[in-house]
Every structure is written in C-alpha cells, then in structure tokens.
Design a protein around this motif. Sequence first.
Motif, PDB file in Angstrom:
ATOM      1  N   THR A  28      31.980   9.748   8.063  1.00  0.00           N
ATOM      2  CA  THR A  28      30.656   9.904   8.658  1.00  0.00           C
ATOM      3  C   THR A  28      29.622   9.049   7.918  1.00  0.00           C
ATOM      4  OG1 THR A  28      30.035  11.762   7.224  1.00  0.00           O
ATOM      5  CG2 THR A  28      31.224  12.288   9.274  1.00  0.00           C
ATOM      6  N   VAL A  29      28.493   8.858   8.547  1.00  0.00           N
ATOM      7  CA  VAL A  29      27.388   8.130   7.924  1.00  0.00           C
ATOM      8  C   VAL A  29      26.964   8.818   6.632  1.00  0.00           C
ATOM      9  CG1 VAL A  29      24.962   7.485   8.187  1.00  0.00           C
ATOM     10  CG2 VAL A  29      26.560   7.153  10.099  1.00  0.00           C
ATOM     11  N   GLU A  30      26.902  10.143   6.684  1.00  0.00           N
ATOM     12  CA  GLU A  30      26.472  10.916   5.516  1.00  0.00           C
ATOM     13  C   GLU A  30      27.426  10.729   4.341  1.00  0.00           C
ATOM     14  OE1 GLU A  30      24.611  12.148   9.079  1.00  0.00           O
ATOM     15  OE2 GLU A  30      26.764  12.110   8.608  1.00  0.00           O
ATOM     16  N   LYS A  31      28.729  10.706   4.613  1.00  0.00           N
ATOM     17  CA  LYS A  31      29.713  10.549   3.539  1.00  0.00           C
ATOM     18  C   LYS A  31      29.626   9.168   2.903  1.00  0.00           C
ATOM     19  CE  LYS A  31      33.207  13.833   5.210  1.00  0.00           C
ATOM     20  NZ  LYS A  31      34.611  13.986   5.700  1.00  0.00           N
ATOM     21  N   ASN A  90      26.975   7.165   2.825  1.00  0.00           N
ATOM     22  CA  ASN A  90      25.721   7.093   2.059  1.00  0.00           C
ATOM     23  C   ASN A  90      25.828   7.861   0.750  1.00  0.00           C
ATOM     24  OD1 ASN A  90      24.206   5.425   3.763  1.00  0.00           O
ATOM     25  ND2 ASN A  90      23.570   7.137   5.048  1.00  0.00           N
ATOM     26  N   ARG A  91      26.489   9.007   0.766  1.00  0.00           N
ATOM     27  CA  ARG A  91      26.639   9.806  -0.459  1.00  0.00           C
ATOM     28  C   ARG A  91      27.416   9.029  -1.519  1.00  0.00           C
ATOM     29  NH1 ARG A  91      29.736  13.087  -3.565  1.00  0.00           N
ATOM     30  NH2 ARG A  91      31.666  12.508  -2.505  1.00  0.00           N
TER      31      ARG A  91
END
Length: 235
Positions: free
Chosen positions: A100-103, A105-106
């Motif tokens: 995912t985008v969130e993963k 970025n993290r």
Amino acid sequence: MKTAKKIGGNIYLLQDETYAVFIYLKESKKLLLTKKISLDVIYQNNAEEDWHQLEGHSPAPYMQILNHYWPRMLKEITYRESLDAETIAYWQERLSETVTVEKINRILELPIVTEKFNDYYAEDKSGYWSGSLCYFFRMPKGRDKPRISIGKERHDLPFISTIEGDSDIFCYHFDIETSDDGLEKVVLKFQPHYEGNTLQVEAVEIHHIQTAIRFWGRLENTIDMHNSYFLEEWS
C-alpha cells in the motif's frame, strides 16, 4: 517464379534496444497459383536499416534471443489463455492489500533509509543486500516519485549472450504514482536487467505478481529489525 507477402500477425523480439528478431507468417504463390504458408524469421541490429534472414550461421546474439525467448513466450501465451477473470481479480486484490501507499511511505521514513540509504543513484547509498534479495529506496525529490525496489541475482546469464559481465539482477519496483483523479496508488513494475527497460506489470502476469508479493513480504518482515540494528550502531 513465386512471390511472397506477409500475412496475419507477427512477433517482434527486442533485447537491449539493439538486437531485434522479427517472426511472421508469409504466403508464397507459385505459378500454378497454389499457396504455401510458412514461418519466416529475420533479424536486425537497430543501428542498421537492413534486415537479414535468420539461419544457423547467423550471429550468436540473435540465435540466442530466438532460442531463449521463443519457447518462453509460447509458454506464457498458453498460461495467459488458461486464466479466468476471477483469478486475475484475486491476485490484483492480493497485491493492492499487501503493498500500500502507507506501507511504502512508512518504510521510506525509517532512519535506515533517510540517514543511510537515501540516494537511489549512488551505488553505496541506494540500498543493501539481505540474503538473496537486495532492497533499493528512492525518496520523493523533484520529478522522482517514491519507490521501493527489490532485486534478485539472475542465474540464466549463460543463455543471454548480449548481457556483458558475469552478474546481473532483475528488479520489481513498487512506485507511488498519482492517478488522473488525484489519488495516489501503488504501481508494480518489472525490470528484467539491472540496466534494462522497466515495464508496468500487467494484470495477467500472475507469476510476476506472486513473486513481487513474496519479495515484499521478506522486506516487510525484516526492515524493522534492520532499522533497529542501524539505530544501535548510529547511537
């Protein structure tokens, strides 16, 4: 006397933007107006204009391309024809849920990336090897979009005479891109050679999606541990 013309579709194999092999069906007409359909194979160096008949004594790079990629392509076509819509949709959903985008970025915000492996274009700061996989990180800067790349060494180089040197890797790129409606999404791409072209993975390329998901799982399972080791050394 006989004449020949191309009929039906054709297949174009290109490696390293240089070595091209063209496969097509041709129809020959003889004096008695009988027709004969045959397969023809020609080759070309992109630096030249002339095409040549591919025969047993033709230059090795073109023979290697035909012998190596033609069977693989036939196998891939057969496999794609066996897929159904449900299978394709299932693996698309697995990919979107796993990466995912969130993963991304993290991970790109972890100190091991921001402080140590923060230059995608510098050999010593682009990433690191862990076991059989290598991880590369591209920070969002200028025209560069966020990217995490996962590569693995190739072991089929003896079959690819156009690759120089004795080492090469293939990579999966997980890119964050913005769609026309302004939403960010993860786009999976595949790069067959370290310095080769990169293409977006199609929904029917299930084997690429499965491998990419497996590689991503190994990164996700170890990146926090590697980050902790880095923080201990850094402090």
